[in-house]
Design a protein around this motif. Sequence first.
Motif, mmCIF file in Angstrom:
data_model
loop_
_atom_site.group_PDB
_atom_site.id
_atom_site.type_symbol
_atom_site.label_atom_id
_atom_site.label_comp_id
_atom_site.label_asym_id
_atom_site.label_seq_id
_atom_site.Cartn_x
_atom_site.Cartn_y
_atom_site.Cartn_z
ATOM 1 N N MET A 1 0.845 -1.192 0.000
ATOM 2 C CA MET A 1 0.000 0.000 0.000
ATOM 3 C C MET A 1 0.887 1.252 0.000
ATOM 4 O O MET A 1 1.917 1.284 0.688
ATOM 5 C CB MET A 1 -0.860 -0.070 1.273
ATOM 6 C CG MET A 1 -1.414 1.233 1.756
ATOM 7 S SD MET A 1 -2.144 1.071 3.395
ATOM 8 C CE MET A 1 -0.744 0.724 4.398
ATOM 9 N N TYR A 2 0.456 2.257 -0.770
ATOM 10 C CA TYR A 2 1.238 3.488 -0.780
ATOM 11 C C TYR A 2 1.016 4.301 0.485
ATOM 12 O O TYR A 2 -0.113 4.571 0.870
ATOM 13 C CB TYR A 2 0.892 4.361 -1.992
ATOM 14 C CG TYR A 2 1.582 3.899 -3.245
ATOM 15 C CD1 TYR A 2 2.946 4.119 -3.408
ATOM 16 C CD2 TYR A 2 0.887 3.221 -4.223
ATOM 17 C CE1 TYR A 2 3.600 3.666 -4.540
ATOM 18 C CE2 TYR A 2 1.536 2.755 -5.365
ATOM 19 C CZ TYR A 2 2.889 2.983 -5.516
ATOM 20 O OH TYR A 2 3.535 2.527 -6.636
ATOM 21 N N VAL A 3 2.120 4.653 1.119
ATOM 22 C CA VAL A 3 2.066 5.529 2.284
ATOM 23 C C VAL A 3 2.252 6.965 1.787
ATOM 24 O O VAL A 3 1.557 7.876 2.201
ATOM 25 C CB VAL A 3 3.178 5.156 3.300
ATOM 26 C CG1 VAL A 3 3.260 6.175 4.410
ATOM 27 C CG2 VAL A 3 2.914 3.759 3.869
ATOM 28 N N CYS A 4 3.205 7.127 0.890
ATOM 29 C CA CYS A 4 3.522 8.443 0.347
ATOM 30 C C CYS A 4 3.264 8.449 -1.156
ATOM 31 O O CYS A 4 3.983 7.793 -1.908
ATOM 32 C CB CYS A 4 4.987 8.754 0.640
ATOM 33 S SG CYS A 4 5.521 10.334 -0.012
ATOM 34 N N VAL A 5 2.235 9.157 -1.550
ATOM 35 C CA VAL A 5 1.862 9.210 -2.965
ATOM 36 C C VAL A 5 2.860 10.068 -3.745
ATOM 37 O O VAL A 5 3.254 9.728 -4.855
ATOM 38 C CB VAL A 5 0.422 9.753 -3.138
ATOM 39 C CG1 VAL A 5 0.046 9.850 -4.606
ATOM 40 C CG2 VAL A 5 -0.557 8.854 -2.401
ATOM 41 N N THR A 36 8.865 14.153 2.013
ATOM 42 C CA THR A 36 9.724 15.287 1.689
ATOM 43 C C THR A 36 9.073 16.238 0.676
ATOM 44 O O THR A 36 9.686 17.206 0.260
ATOM 45 C CB THR A 36 11.099 14.833 1.163
ATOM 46 O OG1 THR A 36 10.899 14.025 0.006
ATOM 47 C CG2 THR A 36 11.877 14.054 2.213
ATOM 48 N N GLN A 37 7.838 15.919 0.269
ATOM 49 C CA GLN A 37 7.176 16.827 -0.673
ATOM 50 C C GLN A 37 6.008 17.562 -0.006
ATOM 51 O O GLN A 37 6.213 18.613 0.587
ATOM 52 C CB GLN A 37 6.753 16.064 -1.924
ATOM 53 C CG GLN A 37 6.618 17.012 -3.114
ATOM 54 C CD GLN A 37 6.601 16.270 -4.414
ATOM 55 O OE1 GLN A 37 7.365 15.325 -4.617
ATOM 56 N NE2 GLN A 37 5.744 16.689 -5.320
ATOM 57 N N CYS A 38 4.799 16.996 -0.039
ATOM 58 C CA CYS A 38 3.677 17.726 0.582
ATOM 59 C C CYS A 38 3.639 17.536 2.094
ATOM 60 O O CYS A 38 3.066 18.336 2.815
ATOM 61 C CB CYS A 38 2.348 17.309 -0.031
ATOM 62 S SG CYS A 38 1.758 15.696 0.523
ATOM 63 N N GLY A 39 4.194 16.431 2.564
ATOM 64 C CA GLY A 39 4.262 16.177 4.003
ATOM 65 C C GLY A 39 3.005 15.585 4.621
ATOM 66 O O GLY A 39 2.978 15.281 5.811
ATOM 67 N N LYS A 40 1.967 15.366 3.803
ATOM 68 C CA LYS A 40 0.699 14.857 4.345
ATOM 69 C C LYS A 40 0.815 13.431 4.882
ATOM 70 O O LYS A 40 0.008 13.006 5.708
ATOM 71 C CB LYS A 40 -0.399 14.902 3.272
ATOM 72 C CG LYS A 40 -0.944 16.295 3.093
ATOM 73 C CD LYS A 40 -2.061 16.303 2.083
ATOM 74 C CE LYS A 40 -2.546 17.718 1.832
ATOM 75 N NZ LYS A 40 -3.190 17.849 0.539
ATOM 76 N N CYS A 41 1.774 12.703 4.376
ATOM 77 C CA CYS A 41 1.919 11.304 4.767
ATOM 78 C C CYS A 41 2.750 11.140 6.033
ATOM 79 O O CYS A 41 2.879 10.037 6.557
ATOM 80 C CB CYS A 41 2.599 10.541 3.637
ATOM 81 S SG CYS A 41 4.220 11.250 3.242
ATOM 82 N N ALA A 42 3.335 12.213 6.530
ATOM 83 C CA ALA A 42 4.309 12.102 7.624
ATOM 84 C C ALA A 42 3.771 11.370 8.840
ATOM 85 O O ALA A 42 4.432 10.489 9.389
ATOM 86 C CB ALA A 42 4.816 13.484 8.013
ATOM 87 N N CYS A 43 2.550 11.723 9.237
ATOM 88 C CA CYS A 43 1.998 11.143 10.454
ATOM 89 C C CYS A 43 1.855 9.623 10.320
ATOM 90 O O CYS A 43 2.300 8.865 11.186
ATOM 91 C CB CYS A 43 0.656 11.802 10.744
ATOM 92 S SG CYS A 43 0.127 11.514 12.411
ATOM 93 N N PHE A 44 1.257 9.195 9.215
ATOM 94 C CA PHE A 44 1.070 7.762 9.026
ATOM 95 C C PHE A 44 2.413 7.052 8.809
ATOM 96 O O PHE A 44 2.648 5.968 9.354
ATOM 97 C CB PHE A 44 0.112 7.509 7.853
ATOM 98 C CG PHE A 44 -0.173 6.053 7.645
ATOM 99 C CD1 PHE A 44 -0.661 5.273 8.687
ATOM 100 C CD2 PHE A 44 0.056 5.463 6.406
ATOM 101 C CE1 PHE A 44 -0.923 3.927 8.496
ATOM 102 C CE2 PHE A 44 -0.197 4.104 6.211
ATOM 103 C CZ PHE A 44 -0.694 3.331 7.253
ATOM 104 N N ALA A 45 3.292 7.679 8.027
ATOM 105 C CA ALA A 45 4.602 7.075 7.767
ATOM 106 C C ALA A 45 5.394 6.884 9.058
ATOM 107 O O ALA A 45 6.063 5.873 9.247
ATOM 108 C CB ALA A 45 5.388 7.947 6.790
#
Length: 56
Positions: A1-5, A36-45
């Motif tokens: 599953m993609y964590v960071c699109v 390192t781009q939009c940062g929206k995935c940081a929390c889940f990552a």
Amino acid sequence: MYVCVCKGVTDHQIRQQVSDGARSWQEVREATGCATQCGKCACFAKSVTREAVHEA
Ligand code: FES
């Protein structure tokens, strides 16, 4: 599953980094470019990383 699109990083890749020796979110981020781009995935990552480190 993609964590960071943005960077195309999967949960599998994060776990792989941890089994290859990464022990912190910082290390995983540097190795994969995750968050390192939009940062929206940081929390889940981070939580995927924490879980993988805990299981390691
Ligand atoms: Fe990870 Fe945008 S989804 S940086």
